[in-house]
Write a protein that holds these residues in place. Sequence first.
Motif, mmCIF file in Angstrom:
data_model
loop_
_atom_site.group_PDB
_atom_site.id
_atom_site.type_symbol
_atom_site.label_atom_id
_atom_site.label_comp_id
_atom_site.label_asym_id
_atom_site.label_seq_id
_atom_site.Cartn_x
_atom_site.Cartn_y
_atom_site.Cartn_z
ATOM 1 N N MET A 1 67.593 90.734 -3.498
ATOM 2 C CA MET A 1 67.527 91.546 -4.707
ATOM 3 C C MET A 1 66.147 91.431 -5.345
ATOM 4 O O MET A 1 65.974 91.647 -6.542
ATOM 5 N N ASP B 1 74.789 91.835 -13.554
ATOM 6 C CA ASP B 1 73.531 91.095 -13.592
ATOM 7 C C ASP B 1 72.961 90.875 -12.193
ATOM 8 O O ASP B 1 71.741 90.792 -12.021
ATOM 9 N N THR B 2 73.831 90.766 -11.177
ATOM 10 C CA THR B 2 73.356 90.587 -9.788
ATOM 11 C C THR B 2 72.896 91.893 -9.161
ATOM 12 O O THR B 2 72.322 91.879 -8.076
ATOM 13 N N PHE C 1 76.713 91.636 -3.437
ATOM 14 C CA PHE C 1 75.498 91.539 -4.239
ATOM 15 C C PHE C 1 75.282 90.122 -4.771
ATOM 16 O O PHE C 1 74.133 89.702 -4.961
ATOM 17 N N ALA C 2 76.354 89.404 -4.987
ATOM 18 C CA ALA C 2 76.197 88.014 -5.429
ATOM 19 C C ALA C 2 75.495 87.183 -4.359
ATOM 20 O O ALA C 2 74.558 86.422 -4.645
ATOM 21 N N SER D 1 78.567 89.647 -15.456
ATOM 22 C CA SER D 1 77.954 88.731 -14.494
ATOM 23 C C SER D 1 77.682 89.427 -13.159
ATOM 24 O O SER D 1 76.663 89.167 -12.509
ATOM 25 N N ILE D 2 78.577 90.309 -12.758
ATOM 26 C CA ILE D 2 78.367 91.063 -11.513
ATOM 27 C C ILE D 2 77.258 92.093 -11.705
ATOM 28 O O ILE D 2 76.380 92.258 -10.848
ATOM 29 N N SER E 1 80.965 93.488 -5.174
ATOM 30 C CA SER E 1 80.499 92.455 -6.106
ATOM 31 C C SER E 1 80.185 91.159 -5.369
ATOM 32 O O SER E 1 79.212 90.469 -5.687
ATOM 33 N N ARG F 1 71.719 88.283 -3.850
ATOM 34 C CA ARG F 1 70.765 87.694 -4.788
ATOM 35 C C ARG F 1 70.447 86.251 -4.407
ATOM 36 O O ARG F 1 69.290 85.810 -4.521
ATOM 37 N N GLU F 2 71.434 85.508 -3.933
ATOM 38 C CA GLU F 2 71.190 84.125 -3.522
ATOM 39 C C GLU F 2 70.211 84.061 -2.351
ATOM 40 O O GLU F 2 69.357 83.178 -2.291
#
Length: 894
Positions: free
Chosen positions: A247, A272-273, A238-239, A269-270, A235, A242-243
């Motif tokens: 992604m 979603d990334t 992937f966060a 929220s995870i 998690s 995306r930053e």
Amino acid sequence: MRLIACLSIYFSICSICFAMLSSSTEPVKSVNVGVILDTADAWIGKLCWSCIQMAHSDFYATHSYYNTRLILNVTDSKSELIAAASAAVDLIKKVAVQAIIGPQHSREANLIIQVCNKSRVPVLSFSATSPSLTSPRNPYFYRIAHNECAQAQAISALVQGFEWKEVVLIYIQDIYAEEVILCITRALQEANIHVSYHAAIPHSPDDNHVVQLLKKLTTLTTRVFIVHMSPMLGSRLFAFAREIGMMSEGYVWILTTEMTNQLASLNSSIIDTMQGVLGVGSYFPKTKEFQDFEIRWKLKFQQENPTTIRRELNIFCLWAYDAVTALAMAVERAGIKEFGFQKASTNSSNTTDFETLGVSLSGPKLGESLSKTRFQGLSGDFSLLDGEVNSSIFQIINVIGDGKKVVGFWTPENGLRRNLDSTKRDTNTSTYSTSKTNLALIIWPGDSSSAPEGLDLLANEKKLRIGVPVKPKNGFGELVNVHYDPDTDRINVSGYIVDVFKFVMDALPYHVPYEFFPFNPGDYDNFSTGSFYDDLIQEVYHGKFDAAVGDITIRAQRSQYVDFTLPFTTNEATFIVPTKQIKNKKEAWIFLKPLTWELWVTSFCFFVFIGFIVWVLEHGLNKETRISPLHHVDTGLWFSISTLGKESMATWQVEQLRPAVTDINQLIQRGDVVGYQYSSYSIQFLKQMGFDETKLRAYETPEECDRLLTMGSRNGGIAAAFDETPYIKVLQSKYCSKYTTIGPTYQSQGFGFAFRRNSPFVPDVSRAILNLTERNQDIVNTFVNKWFKNESHCSQSTTVDASYSLELDSFRGLFLLSGIVSSSALIIYTVTFLYKHRQDFKQFYANDSLWKRIYVMLTITRQDDNRIQVGELVSRSTTTTTSNLHDINVIDAS
């Protein structure tokens, strides 16, 4: 049929009632079982414990007549290895458990297995998936879960389906994860898929470490990432991805079962990334029993955990449920009379708890009963093979919206399939498939419905570095030529081979930017040894170039360092020599050319000589020879000229080009100097043929080769040159029929493009080369006409058979044999003649001259001729008279 069904139900009810009645006479035996969970992982710990409790209550609710009952003793490993091992020792020593369910993690299971092997206590793990745990050394370990290596082929099939040639593996840095990564790597390599990078992350990395790793991955051309790690670390990954922008469209992310099987535990929220991520997950059937259980479990779990928002079952919960069911059935069916331990014998007071563990008396029998247990569980058909449950089916999921979507399945028999129902119907006829068309529509990162190419060769404006050989004086520039253009201040690369390379790269199904870099070591001393091209191959091997393009021959030794494409030329190595050519085909004496003057003169002399002998031998016997001397001369000359004329006409079709050398043995025997091209491996071939190294001379350009061949071996040049077909084509296109080739020919593998080992471009470039050579011959001819302009205008044959040459030496044996036979016949006739007329020669006086003796011999010969003629006249007259008398008698008789 209804009667049979009713009877079946009746007897079943009777059997159950009988069992319940009989069991009531015996007390229920309590069997202690240990349960080791990890409360540090609150979600999984709570989830699995609730499933274990429900399995226990559900089983005995329907099997209340059993004589045995499991007593669950739960303990916490606290996610620590020592704590997990200590918990196992305490459960065995203090509670005398007959089996242990758990632990959750492979690293904990490894220690607990060692404890249980010593005490012969079966361990049933529903989540320790490491492939190394199951082995003959662990006979008391039973994995009620998938072996993580079983997913390797499914991941490989998924990558093959989209024709991605490279992947990057991202995983936790520990021995258990590396075992799985090794299995996945092997499966990918079997499918010719290259793992371009291994990215290992520590168990507890700081944020900066993860960010820097991801940024490093963006510099790679590979855009396919396979992730094998826990949901907690995944998690975070992937966060940050995306930053950074990883992604977005063009990226591919594939999760292993380690994370896919626990997606339900991640919050929205995870999720979603992770939009567009693919995953390979363990499959379980959504049966009616599962649906009923899911409803009951959600109600119970919500009551016990009112603050938990996500309430979704996962495969670990189902495996835990089935583990309890299997153990309860095995304990009952084992028929063990007494559950207990045999205490360990020890005489020392300093022994540890591990050394004082007793040995279970029921362990072996309970383990045997577990291996034979079969039933339909929530996770599917339950059966153990070599201590593991069957792991043959995996589902392919796509993270979309707030959850996951199943887009297909993978089975060992059928490969990728849209659904399992069609697979079951087609079991007998279907074949293994890795086609992406068997999957449902996938939404990729960036909300794209188009499958990414898997490569981004423009990453950081990175282009393929293509090394091109720069030979001395740019020799044989028709093949590859590197020159500096002062007007543009750029290096220009051209030639037949460069055109072929550009064409096949443009024919690839994706864009590949590249840039040519000249390979010019500056010192060409190594050209004569043939190591120049080997040095270029080494530069590719060590990463200075991504590929090498040029007149590079495919050789076995070189293939140890690079991957060659299919050859784009078919090469043969042979000798090229000067030709002797008729300058004017219209000259008056052209008919004399098929034979050398020496052969013409010798043939004429032999015709006259043999004609004379024939006349001498037959003049007294054959009336056709008794003609005037002038007629004799006329007939002999006509016979000689007509015979030679026929031979000239017979050889009129002999090739008009004659090689100066007809056989390589001539070169070796005469000690002629032979040429070879700088940097070519031909020097090794020539040495093997038997040529003296001091008689070998290198040349750099076609012009230099022409000059040396024109000079000849005796004047400081060469008598022949040994080279490959493409170079010979260049020479002959420049000088047309001035040179020809002589056999034998030596096969070589041809020219190929050299790429770095495991390069993903090699298969595609090879296919493009095959398509060019087989289906686009017009394009090949265009390249040939462009770079070998004069070749099509050379009307003469470029290869001559050495056996055609008509020289005096070629007929030496025939002339020798004819001379011996003719002379022998003349000598025998003369001796016979002299013996026959020995009385006539007695009248010679000792002082008679040679001419007088010859005159007497001719007179005697003439007299013999007259006597023969008179004899023939008398014979003919007698024959005529007899014939006339015969005719008169016939008339009178009539």
